[in-house]
Design an enzyme around this catalytic site. Structure first.
Site, short mmCIF file in Angstrom:
data_model
loop_
_atom_site.label_atom_id
_atom_site.label_comp_id
_atom_site.label_asym_id
_atom_site.label_seq_id
_atom_site.Cartn_x
_atom_site.Cartn_y
_atom_site.Cartn_z
N CYS A 162 1.30 3.72 9.18
CA CYS A 162 0.17 3.50 8.26
C CYS A 162 0.48 2.30 7.36
CB CYS A 162 -0.08 4.73 7.40
SG CYS A 162 -1.39 4.47 6.18
N ILE A 163 -0.37 1.29 7.42
CA ILE A 163 -0.10 0.06 6.69
C ILE A 163 -0.13 0.28 5.17
CG2 ILE A 163 -2.50 -0.74 6.77
CD1 ILE A 163 -1.28 -3.61 7.14
#
Length: 130
Positions: A77-78
């Protein structure tokens, strides 16, 4: 059966090792993993900057090996990664940081990847988290 696996726990937490063992068992039983998604503190499992103690299992290294060996879709997840300083080369340059700790086989992407994995998998299995 198709599995999506989401990991919310840091490498030093027991659920990270359980998630890896579960993923290994899924492949060993001939099932498919459509995506591994690392979220919250789980992003540390994809960081090459994490150093395990000499008497501890190096889970980030084991995860990397597993994903490479089986050519799996490993998504980090960025947003969670940025908050924790786990950057790839592109994000390190974008935010003028001197180091990147997330390299292939991992890819930074958004929560939409978890949603998509949930849609295409028969089962979404989550480890860790609150």
């Amino acid at each position: 059966m198709k599995f999506a696996i989401a990991l919310f726990a840091a490498p030093h937490q027991p659920s990270s090792r359980r998630a890896l063992r579960f993923a290994q068992a899924v492949i060993a039983q001939g099932h498919e993993i459509v995506r591994l998604f690392f979220y919250q503190d789980g992003v540390y499992n994809a960081s090459s900057a994490v150093v395990s103690g000499q008497d501890e299992i190096d889970l980030p290294s084991q995860w990397r090996e597993f994903v490479d060996q089986h050519q799996l879709d490993g998504v980090v997840c960025i947003a969670a990664a940025l908050r924790r300083g786990a950057l790839n080369d592109e994000e390190a340059a974008r935010y003028s940081r001197t180091a990147a700790s997330v390299q292939a086989p991992w890819q930074l992407s958004g929560l939409g990847q978890l949603h998509e994995a949930n849609q295409i998998a028969d089962r979404l299995i989550c480890f860790g988290g609150a």
